[in-house]
Motif scaffolding. Structure first.
Motif, PDB file in Angstrom:
ATOM      1  N   ASP A 193      -4.202  -4.967  -9.415  1.00 21.76           N
ATOM      2  CA  ASP A 193      -4.935  -4.626 -10.634  1.00 21.76           C
ATOM      3  C   ASP A 193      -5.025  -5.845 -11.539  1.00 21.76           C
ATOM      4  O   ASP A 193      -5.976  -6.002 -12.303  1.00 21.76           O
ATOM      5  CB  ASP A 193      -4.229  -3.492 -11.382  1.00 21.76           C
ATOM      6  N   HIS A 253       3.699   5.457  -6.038  1.00 21.52           N
ATOM      7  CA  HIS A 253       3.630   5.242  -7.493  1.00 21.52           C
ATOM      8  C   HIS A 253       2.150   5.120  -7.863  1.00 21.52           C
ATOM      9  O   HIS A 253       1.676   4.040  -8.256  1.00 21.52           O
ATOM     10  CB  HIS A 253       4.390   3.977  -7.893  1.00 21.52           C
ATOM     11  N   GLU A 287       0.837  -1.209   0.000  1.00 24.15           N
ATOM     12  CA  GLU A 287       0.000   0.000   0.000  1.00 24.15           C
ATOM     13  C   GLU A 287       0.867   1.253   0.000  1.00 24.15           C
ATOM     14  O   GLU A 287       0.582   2.230  -0.704  1.00 24.15           O
ATOM     15  CB  GLU A 287      -0.920  -0.002   1.218  1.00 24.15           C
ATOM     16  N   LYS A 310       2.367   1.632  -3.451  1.00 20.57           N
ATOM     17  CA  LYS A 310       1.335   2.117  -4.375  1.00 20.57           C
ATOM     18  C   LYS A 310       1.122   3.625  -4.225  1.00 20.57           C
ATOM     19  O   LYS A 310       0.942   4.342  -5.215  1.00 20.57           O
ATOM     20  CB  LYS A 310       0.004   1.398  -4.113  1.00 20.57           C
ATOM     21  N   VAL A 312      -0.518  -2.830 -10.461  1.00 20.99           N
ATOM     22  CA  VAL A 312       0.000  -3.834  -9.539  1.00 20.99           C
ATOM     23  C   VAL A 312      -0.324  -5.232 -10.058  1.00 20.99           C
ATOM     24  O   VAL A 312      -1.488  -5.573 -10.280  1.00 20.99           O
ATOM     25  CB  VAL A 312      -0.600  -3.643  -8.126  1.00 20.99           C
TER      26      VAL A 312
END
Length: 375
Positions: free
Chosen positions: A252, A232, A226, A229, A237
């Motif tokens: 994703d 970025h 997390e 993420k 992902v």
């Protein structure tokens, strides 16, 4: 797909971290040392010569060293996931196969091609899932549930496959289990509990799960992912379904190694966070040189290694080991004929299904939603 209430049941196998010659520490200790450039060039040249002379083909998994992957491709061999490795070895005309991967891959090649000699750079290169699913213990577990169809992941020994109705890989597991569910079958699944949970959640199948895990994928951490993420925000992902549920829920794309590579090559994003063995990055960079690849974290800032996602047994494969196979016939795989014949049935059943139902094979799941599937 309608929402289902899932109550996983696990058979608690207490010896997942098996000690002995193939323990993790021993595996890392047996990783071949780096070769000097001149020495590497000489070994590669000799291997290429002997592959031709001895009618041999080199098959490599995406997780082994990049030099071995390159050598396989340069010599007419193959680099793939375990499903495609199995297909290639069966269909190739070579009399000898060298399998750069882990032991169950070599055994699968021998099961499918008994007339061929199959070798591995290091026979001690195994798998935590294989180690954590002892054939005798599995037989006891299976005997308790005679009403269930036995489905085992490829990451198991020949002796476990010999007890199964189906073998699956992460590329085809969803499609096969979904079909079994439509046929009204109850399933006994082994050995990876994370992959089993994911498939159970996606298909709604009645599955009894063995309690095993891959030491690489089990180490990914959702909290750290997390944070990555957040730094970025435009990265896609990619997560292998052998990972813990909290990590899968952040993805994703959830898919096999081949599906993850396809997601990078075909995807429109410029950045990808990759949650699987870092060996795959070599092929991803070759096929998508313009994409930025970021290794998913396995631990927090205070840890010695923040991204240690590499299988120690895959790392045991080396160029010198391949050369030894060709020069001295070391590392040959043998499977007892009674076990081979029993295991052959479940593997061929998988290969026939994937050949006859290519449209049903699992593709990377975009927009993963719990209990629903691809959004």
């Amino acid at each position: 797909m309608s929402s289902v209430t899932i109550q996983p049941q696990s058979y608690d196998y207490p010896a997942q971290n098996a000690a002995g010659i193939t323990c993790t520490a021993q595996a890392w200790a047996n990783v071949p040392p780096p070769l000097q450039a001149t020495e590497k060039a000489a070994i590669v040249s000799r291997i290429k010569q002997l592959l031709k002379e001895k009618d041999a083909a080199l098959v490599a998994h995406y997780y082994v060293d990049g030099d071995i992957q390159d050598l396989a491709l340069e010599t007419g061999g193959y680099v793939a996931d375990s499903l495609e490795m199995a297909r290639f070895g069966k269909n190739h005309s070579a009399k000898n196969l060298i399998v750069a991967g882990v032991r169950f891959m070599g055994e699968t090649a021998k099961i499918l091609s008994p007339e061929k000699r199959v070798f591995m750079p290091d026979l001690d290169a195994t798998c935590s899932l294989d180690l954590g699913c002892d054939a005798k213990d599995f037989a006891k577990f299976r005997a308790l549930h005679p009403d269930r169809v036995v489905v085992v992941y490829a990451n198991t020994s020949a002796a476990v496959k010999a007890q199964a109705d189906w073998m699956v890989t992460s590329s085809c597991a969803l499609a096969i289990v979904h079909q079994l569910k439509l046929d009204g079958k109850k399933i006994l699944w082994a050995p990876d509990r994370h992959l089993g949970r994911y498939i159970q959640e996606q298909t709604g199948a009645d599955m009894l799960l063995w309690n095993g895990a891959c030491i690489v994928h089990d180490e990914f951490r959702a909290v750290e992912l997390e944070l990555l993420k957040a730094s970025h925000p435009h990265a896609m992902v990619l997560v292998h379904p052998e990972s813990p549920q909290a990590v899968v829920d952040l993805a994703d794309v959830v898919g096999s190694t081949s599906a993850m590579i396809k997601a990078v090559v075909d995807g429109t994003a410029t950045e990808y966070i990759v949650a699987t063995d870092k060996g795959i990055l070599h092929r991803m960079r070759q096929l998508a040189p313009n994409k930025k690849l970021i290794e998913a974290p396995t631990a927090g800032n205070s840890a010695t290694c923040k991204s240690c996602a590499h299988c120690p047994w895959m790392a045991m494969n080396g160029l010198q080991g391949i050369l030894n196979c060709l020069e001295t016939s070391s590392g040959e795989i043998f499977v007892a004929e009674p076990i081979r014949l029993k295991a052959l049935t479940c593997i061929e059943r998988m290969l026939d299904f994937t050949k006859n139902h290519p449209d049903l094979l699992a593709k990377a799941q975009h927009g993963f939603v719990k209990n629903i599937g691809a959004a």
